[in-house]
Enzyme design. Sequence first.
Site, PDB file in Angstrom:
ATOM      1  N   CYS A 115       0.763  -1.291  -0.069  1.00  0.00           N
ATOM      2  CA  CYS A 115       0.187   0.084   0.039  1.00  0.00           C
ATOM      3  C   CYS A 115       0.820   1.364   0.042  1.00  0.00           C
ATOM      4  CB  CYS A 115      -0.977  -0.156   1.130  1.00  0.00           C
ATOM      5  SG  CYS A 115      -2.093  -1.420   1.158  1.00  0.00           S
ATOM      6  N   HIS A 252      -3.279   7.554   1.939  1.00  0.00           N
ATOM      7  CA  HIS A 252      -3.696   6.105   1.335  1.00  0.00           C
ATOM      8  C   HIS A 252      -5.130   5.747   1.947  1.00  0.00           C
ATOM      9  CE1 HIS A 252      -4.007   2.021   0.701  1.00  0.00           C
ATOM     10  NE2 HIS A 252      -3.765   1.589   1.817  1.00  0.00           N
ATOM     11  N   ASN A 282      -9.992  -0.116  -0.715  1.00  0.00           N
ATOM     12  CA  ASN A 282      -8.433   0.094  -0.714  1.00  0.00           C
ATOM     13  C   ASN A 282      -7.919  -0.597  -1.899  1.00  0.00           C
ATOM     14  OD1 ASN A 282      -5.672  -0.503   0.232  1.00  0.00           O
ATOM     15  ND2 ASN A 282      -6.152  -1.158   2.111  1.00  0.00           N
TER      16      ASN A 282
END
Length: 325
Positions: A115, A252, A282
């Site tokens: 990520c 993020h 996500n």
Amino acid sequence: MSLLRSTVLGCGSYLPENFLTNDQLATMVDTSDDWIVQRTGIRKRHIASEGEFTSHLAVKAARRALDSAGLEPKDIDMIVLATATPDNTFPATAVTVQNELGMHHGFAFDVHAVCSGFVFATATADNFLKAGQARRALVIGAETFSRILDWEDRTTCVLFGDGAGAIVLEAREAAGTVADRGVLTTHLRSDGSHKSKLFVDGGPSSTKTVGHLRMEGKEVFKHAVGMITDVIEDAYTATGLGSDDLDWFVPHQANKRIIDASAKKLGIAPDKVVTTVDQHGNTSAASIPLALDTAVRDGRIKQGDLVMLEAMGGGFTWGSVLLRW
């Protein structure tokens, strides 16, 4: 003293046409729209079609970024592609993207920091540009996380989706002050002792399989806010700037609760936070450029704005990029 700054010329993104709502997920696993929204802020996630690979998503985002910058593939010297879900074990998905763009010069490679990948890729490209080893870079984050999810695990399958985003960077002479356009500072970290908290239980060397994503959600949440604030405070120290100076905070897009808690701890006003996690979940390395592109296209982020990017991912890895748009 003049120096080179990696300046953003354009951005682009792509989400697969197929999407999965929370209500649709509730027919697959024991969950509900209320449960997912309350705990994550996610309302839907996009899912790549059969035969639609990470490289396909990356190429579409890259072309949109090039169009935004008014450039063509021949104008790019390097491609850095952040992904944890490559098309193949090798070659790097970046070289597939390079070929699909019709680019047969320069160099291309993948960066794998999950990520945090887009932050790591941006920092990597920034260093190549500042060193004079390239003039323009295409930085991409692209993922097909749907391929590594256990669709019977309600604690993880509700969180992730597929997508891609990209920016074009160019090395430009600047005055060397915080008023310069471009990347002002980057800060990267990792700590492998946290591997078991967020990982994929497979790989060519260990199991000879792809494996599935596994996560200790409470542990990830517990560490996330502290780690995120750590690298952001480092950026403030390096530049003499602070939260009050930011125009936009683009974190993020993992979980709205983490985003909100991080902004509150750093004293960043809610109206400066770009949040798109509700629309795509996500998307790992793709989430920051997806959010960036959304905020640029709807007119929020404008030239000259001070923008903070941050992410944390499996490993753990985490990092920040402070730039002036």
